[in-house]
Design an enzyme around this catalytic site. Structure first.
Site, PDB file in Angstrom:
ATOM      1  CG  HIS A 126      -1.843  -1.211   1.207  1.00  0.00           C
ATOM      2  ND1 HIS A 126      -3.029  -1.225   0.536  1.00  0.00           N
ATOM      3  CD2 HIS A 126      -1.700  -2.441   1.742  1.00  0.00           C
ATOM      4  CE1 HIS A 126      -3.605  -2.416   0.674  1.00  0.00           C
ATOM      5  NE2 HIS A 126      -2.805  -3.179   1.406  1.00  0.00           N
ATOM      6  NE  ARG A 134      17.867  -7.882  13.936  1.00  0.00           N
ATOM      7  CZ  ARG A 134      17.363  -6.762  13.462  1.00  0.00           C
ATOM      8  NH1 ARG A 134      17.479  -6.499  12.196  1.00  0.00           N
ATOM      9  NH2 ARG A 134      16.722  -5.903  14.219  1.00  0.00           N
TER      10      ARG A 134
END
Length: 182
Positions: free
Chosen positions: A114, A179
């Protein structure tokens, strides 16, 4: 002038509340009703159904129901892909999953995004960014793959991880946000 569907498929800003897209969503919803009633069907029977709805389905794919998606026609599966129970692929643009990739239960693969501009959001605009998952990837249960992410061949994504960035081949990524693990 492009239709809303053409804009969506091109990754451009579009309005999802469009009659053509609504018809496509109704079609896949009816297909999902049939597919999600296949718990007692064999893998080859489910494979035939996948081939009805998806852009490409390699040999020996298995998606255990229930499964959810937006359109189906933007999903391409390599050979031997496995998705466990309750996976969701929001496929407003292309989602590609490579050969022999295994995806745990409850994994979400998201392509819709969006605008950051509040004026555009008020206009109900959105767009899609493709997701590419390489071959022989293992994605643990409950992981979320965000729009525009590429996961390289042989990578591992830990259960519950939220993948916000590309993951290189052979890497292990865990956590929220995911990560790389040393």
């Amino acid at each position: 002038m492009k239709t809303q569907k053409q804009k969506m498929l091109a990754g451009e800003l579009y309005i999802a509340d469009d009659p053509e897209l609504a018809a496509d969503n109704r079609r896949i919803s009816e297909w999902l009703d049939r597919y999600n009633a296949t718990n007692t069907k064999s893998q080859p029977e489910r494979q035939a159904l996948l081939e009805e709805a998806f852009a490409c389905v390699g040999e020996g794919c298995n998606i255990r129901p229930p499964f959810h998606c937006d359109y189906g026609y933007n999903i391409s599966l390599g050979r031997g892909v496995f998705l466990n129970f309750n996976c969701c692929i929001l496929d407003v643009v292309q989602v590609t999953i490579g050969d022999l990739t295994q995806i745990g239960s409850g994994v979400q693969i998201m392509t819709p995004d969006h605008p950051r501009d509040p004026v555009q959001r008020r206009q109900m605009l959105e767009y899609g960014r493709p997701v590419v998952i390489g071959a022989n990837v293992w994605i643990g249960s409950g992981a979320i793959i965000l729009p525009g992410v590429t996961i390289g061949d042989d990578a591992i994504i830990g259960a519950g991880s939220v993948v916000t960035r590309d993951i290189p081949p052979g890497a292990t990524a865990v956590g929220n946000p995911a990560r790389l693990r040393a």
